[in-house]
Design an enzyme around this catalytic site. Structure first.
Site, short mmCIF file in Angstrom:
data_model
loop_
_atom_site.label_atom_id
_atom_site.label_comp_id
_atom_site.label_asym_id
_atom_site.label_seq_id
_atom_site.Cartn_x
_atom_site.Cartn_y
_atom_site.Cartn_z
N GLY A 9 27.07 10.16 11.51
CA GLY A 9 27.97 9.32 10.71
C GLY A 9 28.28 9.92 9.36
O GLY A 9 28.27 9.23 8.34
N VAL A 61 26.83 7.89 19.58
CA VAL A 61 25.38 8.05 19.69
C VAL A 61 24.66 6.79 20.16
O VAL A 61 23.44 6.79 20.31
CB VAL A 61 24.76 8.55 18.36
CG1 VAL A 61 25.20 9.97 18.08
CG2 VAL A 61 25.12 7.62 17.20
N ASN A 87 22.03 8.36 10.10
CA ASN A 87 22.73 7.49 9.16
C ASN A 87 23.59 6.44 9.85
O ASN A 87 23.97 5.45 9.23
CB ASN A 87 23.61 8.37 8.24
CG ASN A 87 24.58 7.57 7.41
OD1 ASN A 87 24.18 6.82 6.51
ND2 ASN A 87 25.86 7.71 7.70
N TYR A 154 20.59 -7.35 12.21
CA TYR A 154 20.62 -6.10 11.46
C TYR A 154 19.24 -5.75 10.91
O TYR A 154 18.76 -4.62 11.06
CB TYR A 154 21.64 -6.22 10.32
CG TYR A 154 21.71 -5.02 9.40
CD1 TYR A 154 22.34 -3.86 9.80
CD2 TYR A 154 21.13 -5.07 8.13
CE1 TYR A 154 22.41 -2.76 8.95
CE2 TYR A 154 21.20 -3.98 7.27
CZ TYR A 154 21.84 -2.82 7.70
OH TYR A 154 21.89 -1.73 6.85
N VAL A 155 18.57 -6.73 10.31
CA VAL A 155 17.26 -6.47 9.70
C VAL A 155 16.21 -6.16 10.77
O VAL A 155 15.35 -5.30 10.59
CB VAL A 155 16.82 -7.65 8.81
CG1 VAL A 155 15.40 -7.43 8.30
CG2 VAL A 155 17.77 -7.80 7.64
N LYS A 158 16.64 -2.58 11.64
CA LYS A 158 16.18 -1.67 10.59
C LYS A 158 14.65 -1.70 10.46
O LYS A 158 14.03 -0.68 10.17
CB LYS A 158 16.83 -2.03 9.25
CG LYS A 158 18.31 -1.71 9.18
CD LYS A 158 18.60 -0.23 9.39
CE LYS A 158 20.04 0.13 9.09
NZ LYS A 158 20.33 1.56 9.37
#
Length: 235
Positions: A9, A61, A87, A154-155, A158
Protein backbone atom coordinates in the site's frame (compact mmCIF):
# COMPACT_ATOMS: atom_id res chain seq x y z
CA UNK A 1 24.78 -6.16 -1.85
CA UNK A 2 22.20 -3.42 -1.42
CA UNK A 3 19.31 -4.35 0.85
CA UNK A 4 15.75 -4.37 -0.40
CA UNK A 5 12.33 -3.44 0.94
CA UNK A 6 8.69 -4.04 0.09
CA UNK A 7 6.03 -1.71 1.49
CA UNK A 8 2.44 -2.75 0.88
CA UNK A 9 0.00 0.00 0.00
CA UNK A 10 2.84 2.40 -0.79
CA UNK A 11 1.42 4.33 -3.74
CA UNK A 12 0.32 7.13 -1.43
CA UNK A 13 -0.24 8.18 2.19
CA UNK A 14 1.64 6.56 5.08
CA UNK A 15 2.95 3.79 2.87
CA UNK A 16 4.50 6.25 0.45
CA UNK A 17 6.18 8.19 3.25
CA UNK A 18 7.65 4.97 4.63
CA UNK A 19 8.85 3.77 1.23
CA UNK A 20 10.57 7.06 0.43
CA UNK A 21 12.20 7.08 3.86
CA UNK A 22 13.63 3.62 3.14
CA UNK A 23 14.82 4.78 -0.28
CA UNK A 24 16.63 7.68 1.37
CA UNK A 25 18.31 5.09 3.60
CA UNK A 26 19.62 3.37 0.48
CA UNK A 27 17.17 0.47 0.15
CA UNK A 28 16.06 -0.70 -3.26
CA UNK A 29 12.28 -0.62 -2.99
CA UNK A 30 9.13 -2.24 -4.35
CA UNK A 31 6.08 0.02 -4.54
CA UNK A 32 2.93 -2.03 -4.09
CA UNK A 33 -0.53 -0.94 -5.18
CA UNK A 34 -3.92 -2.49 -5.79
CA UNK A 35 -5.77 0.13 -7.88
CA UNK A 36 -3.68 3.33 -7.70
CA UNK A 37 -1.32 2.67 -10.62
CA UNK A 38 -0.73 6.33 -11.53
CA UNK A 39 0.14 7.23 -7.94
CA UNK A 40 2.35 4.14 -7.69
CA UNK A 41 4.31 5.17 -10.77
CA UNK A 42 4.81 8.67 -9.35
CA UNK A 43 6.08 7.17 -6.09
CA UNK A 44 8.35 4.78 -7.98
CA UNK A 45 9.89 7.69 -9.88
CA UNK A 46 10.37 9.71 -6.69
CA UNK A 47 12.17 6.78 -5.07
CA UNK A 48 14.33 6.21 -8.14
CA UNK A 49 15.32 9.88 -8.09
CA UNK A 50 16.90 9.19 -4.70
CA UNK A 51 19.46 6.94 -6.39
CA UNK A 52 18.03 3.50 -5.66
CA UNK A 53 16.34 0.87 -7.78
CA UNK A 54 12.57 1.12 -7.61
CA UNK A 55 9.89 -1.13 -9.08
CA UNK A 56 6.11 -1.14 -8.87
CA UNK A 57 3.98 -4.25 -8.40
CA UNK A 58 0.21 -4.75 -8.41
CA UNK A 59 -1.59 -7.26 -6.18
CA UNK A 60 -4.69 -7.73 -4.06
CA UNK A 61 -2.97 -8.91 -0.89
CA UNK A 62 -6.25 -10.01 0.69
CA UNK A 63 -5.90 -13.01 -1.64
CA UNK A 64 -3.20 -15.46 -0.47
CA UNK A 65 -2.05 -16.42 -3.96
CA UNK A 66 -1.65 -12.77 -4.96
CA UNK A 67 0.26 -12.01 -1.77
CA UNK A 68 2.61 -14.87 -2.59
CA UNK A 69 3.01 -13.61 -6.14
CA UNK A 70 3.79 -10.10 -4.91
CA UNK A 71 6.53 -11.24 -2.55
CA UNK A 72 8.04 -13.61 -5.10
CA UNK A 73 8.13 -10.86 -7.74
CA UNK A 74 9.68 -8.32 -5.35
CA UNK A 75 12.39 -10.76 -4.23
CA UNK A 76 13.10 -11.89 -7.79
CA UNK A 77 13.29 -8.44 -9.35
CA UNK A 78 15.19 -6.78 -6.51
CA UNK A 79 17.48 -9.70 -5.72
CA UNK A 80 16.11 -10.70 -2.34
CA UNK A 81 13.88 -9.28 0.36
CA UNK A 82 15.20 -7.88 3.62
CA UNK A 83 12.54 -5.46 4.88
CA UNK A 84 8.77 -5.83 4.77
CA UNK A 85 6.35 -3.16 5.93
CA UNK A 86 2.72 -4.27 6.02
CA UNK A 87 0.80 -1.04 5.61
CA UNK A 88 -2.37 -2.19 3.80
CA UNK A 89 -5.54 -1.95 5.86
CA UNK A 90 -9.01 -0.51 5.33
CA UNK A 91 -10.80 1.47 8.02
CA UNK A 92 -14.46 1.25 9.00
CA UNK A 93 -16.45 3.32 11.48
CA UNK A 94 -19.94 1.97 12.11
CA UNK A 95 -21.88 0.79 15.19
CA UNK A 96 -20.97 -2.84 15.78
CA UNK A 97 -24.61 -3.99 15.69
CA UNK A 98 -24.91 -2.49 12.20
CA UNK A 99 -21.68 -3.99 10.86
CA UNK A 100 -22.51 -6.26 7.93
CA UNK A 101 -20.90 -9.63 7.31
CA UNK A 102 -19.13 -8.17 4.28
CA UNK A 103 -17.78 -5.22 6.26
CA UNK A 104 -16.59 -7.51 9.07
CA UNK A 105 -14.81 -9.76 6.61
CA UNK A 106 -13.24 -6.80 4.79
CA UNK A 107 -11.73 -5.47 8.02
CA UNK A 108 -10.20 -8.84 8.88
CA UNK A 109 -9.04 -9.50 5.32
CA UNK A 110 -7.38 -6.15 4.66
CA UNK A 111 -5.82 -5.59 8.08
CA UNK A 112 -5.07 -9.01 9.60
CA UNK A 113 -5.22 -11.65 6.90
CA UNK A 114 -3.27 -9.59 4.36
CA UNK A 115 -0.52 -9.03 6.94
CA UNK A 116 -0.40 -12.77 7.58
CA UNK A 117 -0.36 -13.74 3.89
CA UNK A 118 2.41 -11.33 2.88
CA UNK A 119 4.58 -11.96 5.92
CA UNK A 120 4.36 -15.75 5.68
CA UNK A 121 5.46 -15.48 2.05
CA UNK A 122 8.37 -13.18 2.97
CA UNK A 123 9.80 -15.21 5.85
CA UNK A 124 11.66 -17.82 3.74
CA UNK A 125 13.48 -15.06 1.82
CA UNK A 126 14.60 -13.43 5.08
CA UNK A 127 15.66 -16.74 6.60
CA UNK A 128 17.85 -17.44 3.56
CA UNK A 129 19.40 -13.98 3.85
CA UNK A 130 19.99 -14.37 7.59
CA UNK A 131 18.48 -10.91 8.03
CA UNK A 132 15.00 -9.55 8.14
CA UNK A 133 12.92 -6.67 9.43
CA UNK A 134 9.14 -6.93 9.49
CA UNK A 135 7.25 -3.82 10.57
CA UNK A 136 3.47 -4.06 10.75
CA UNK A 137 1.22 -1.03 10.95
CA UNK A 138 -1.19 -1.20 13.88
CA UNK A 139 -3.48 1.29 15.58
CA UNK A 140 -2.83 3.34 18.72
CA UNK A 141 -4.48 1.68 21.69
CA UNK A 142 -5.21 -1.62 19.93
CA UNK A 143 -3.23 -3.53 22.56
CA UNK A 144 -5.54 -2.19 25.26
CA UNK A 145 -8.65 -4.33 25.55
CA UNK A 146 -11.20 -1.55 25.63
CA UNK A 147 -14.70 -1.39 24.18
CA UNK A 148 -14.69 0.53 20.90
CA UNK A 149 -18.27 0.06 19.63
CA UNK A 150 -17.82 2.27 16.59
CA UNK A 151 -14.69 0.60 15.18
CA UNK A 152 -14.86 -2.89 16.71
CA UNK A 153 -14.00 -4.91 13.60
CA UNK A 154 -11.07 -2.65 12.76
CA UNK A 155 -9.61 -2.75 16.28
CA UNK A 156 -10.02 -6.53 16.55
CA UNK A 157 -8.04 -6.90 13.33
CA UNK A 158 -5.29 -4.55 14.54
CA UNK A 159 -5.10 -6.28 17.93
CA UNK A 160 -4.65 -9.50 15.99
CA UNK A 161 -1.77 -7.92 14.07
CA UNK A 162 -0.04 -7.12 17.37
CA UNK A 163 -0.48 -10.65 18.75
CA UNK A 164 0.70 -12.20 15.48
CA UNK A 165 3.74 -9.89 15.43
CA UNK A 166 4.75 -10.81 18.98
CA UNK A 167 4.43 -14.54 18.32
CA UNK A 168 6.44 -14.28 15.13
CA UNK A 169 9.10 -12.15 16.82
CA UNK A 170 9.67 -14.88 19.39
CA UNK A 171 9.89 -17.60 16.74
CA UNK A 172 12.30 -15.77 14.43
CA UNK A 173 14.57 -13.99 16.90
CA UNK A 174 17.48 -16.44 16.50
CA UNK A 175 17.39 -16.17 12.72
CA UNK A 176 18.28 -12.49 12.54
CA UNK A 177 14.69 -11.41 11.90
CA UNK A 178 12.84 -8.86 14.01
CA UNK A 179 9.10 -8.23 13.95
CA UNK A 180 7.62 -5.04 15.40
CA UNK A 181 4.56 -2.80 15.16
CA UNK A 182 4.19 0.93 14.56
CA UNK A 183 0.75 2.08 15.72
CA UNK A 184 -0.40 5.45 14.35
CA UNK A 185 -2.92 7.63 16.07
CA UNK A 186 -4.67 10.38 14.12
CA UNK A 187 -2.45 11.38 11.22
CA UNK A 188 -2.65 14.22 8.73
CA UNK A 189 -4.32 11.89 6.21
CA UNK A 190 -6.80 10.30 8.64
CA UNK A 191 -10.46 10.14 7.68
CA UNK A 192 -11.62 11.74 10.95
CA UNK A 193 -9.51 14.30 12.77
CA UNK A 194 -10.70 14.96 16.34
CA UNK A 195 -7.71 17.08 17.30
CA UNK A 196 -9.37 17.99 20.62
CA UNK A 197 -8.86 14.36 21.74
CA UNK A 198 -5.09 14.46 21.21
CA UNK A 199 -3.10 15.55 24.30
CA UNK A 200 -0.41 17.13 22.10
CA UNK A 201 -3.08 19.08 20.22
CA UNK A 202 -1.97 18.23 16.70
CA UNK A 203 -2.08 15.51 14.04
CA UNK A 204 0.77 13.11 13.38
CA UNK A 205 2.99 14.03 10.47
CA UNK A 206 3.55 11.16 8.03
CA UNK A 207 7.31 11.61 8.37
CA UNK A 208 7.00 10.95 12.10
CA UNK A 209 5.42 7.60 11.34
CA UNK A 210 8.14 6.84 8.81
CA UNK A 211 10.85 7.61 11.36
CA UNK A 212 9.32 5.13 13.80
CA UNK A 213 9.48 2.45 11.10
CA UNK A 214 13.13 3.33 10.42
CA UNK A 215 13.93 2.87 14.10
CA UNK A 216 12.76 -0.74 13.94
CA UNK A 217 14.59 -1.29 10.65
CA UNK A 218 17.88 -0.01 12.07
CA UNK A 219 17.74 -1.77 15.43
CA UNK A 220 18.62 -5.46 15.53
CA UNK A 221 17.98 -6.14 19.22
CA UNK A 222 14.45 -4.76 19.44
CA UNK A 223 11.69 -7.20 18.57
CA UNK A 224 8.08 -7.92 19.47
CA UNK A 225 7.49 -4.29 20.42
CA UNK A 226 4.87 -1.64 19.68
CA UNK A 227 5.61 2.06 19.18
CA UNK A 228 2.58 4.34 19.25
CA UNK A 229 2.97 7.50 17.22
CA UNK A 230 -0.13 9.19 18.57
CA UNK A 231 0.71 12.31 20.56
CA UNK A 232 -0.74 10.65 23.66
CA UNK A 233 -4.08 9.76 22.00
CA UNK A 234 -5.88 6.61 23.22
CA UNK A 235 -3.75 6.23 26.32
Amino acid sequence: MRRTALVTGSAKGIGKAILLALAREGFDVAVHYKNSELEAETTRQEAEALGVRSIKLQADVTQPEEAQRLVSAAASELGGLHVLVNNVGDYLKTPIEKCSLQEWQRMLDSNLNATFYVTQAAIPHMVRAGFGRVVNIGFAGAQNLLARPGITAYVIAKTGVILYSKALAKRLARQGITVNVVSPGIAENSISKPIEEIPMGRLADLEELARAVLFFVREGYVTGQVIEVSGGWNL
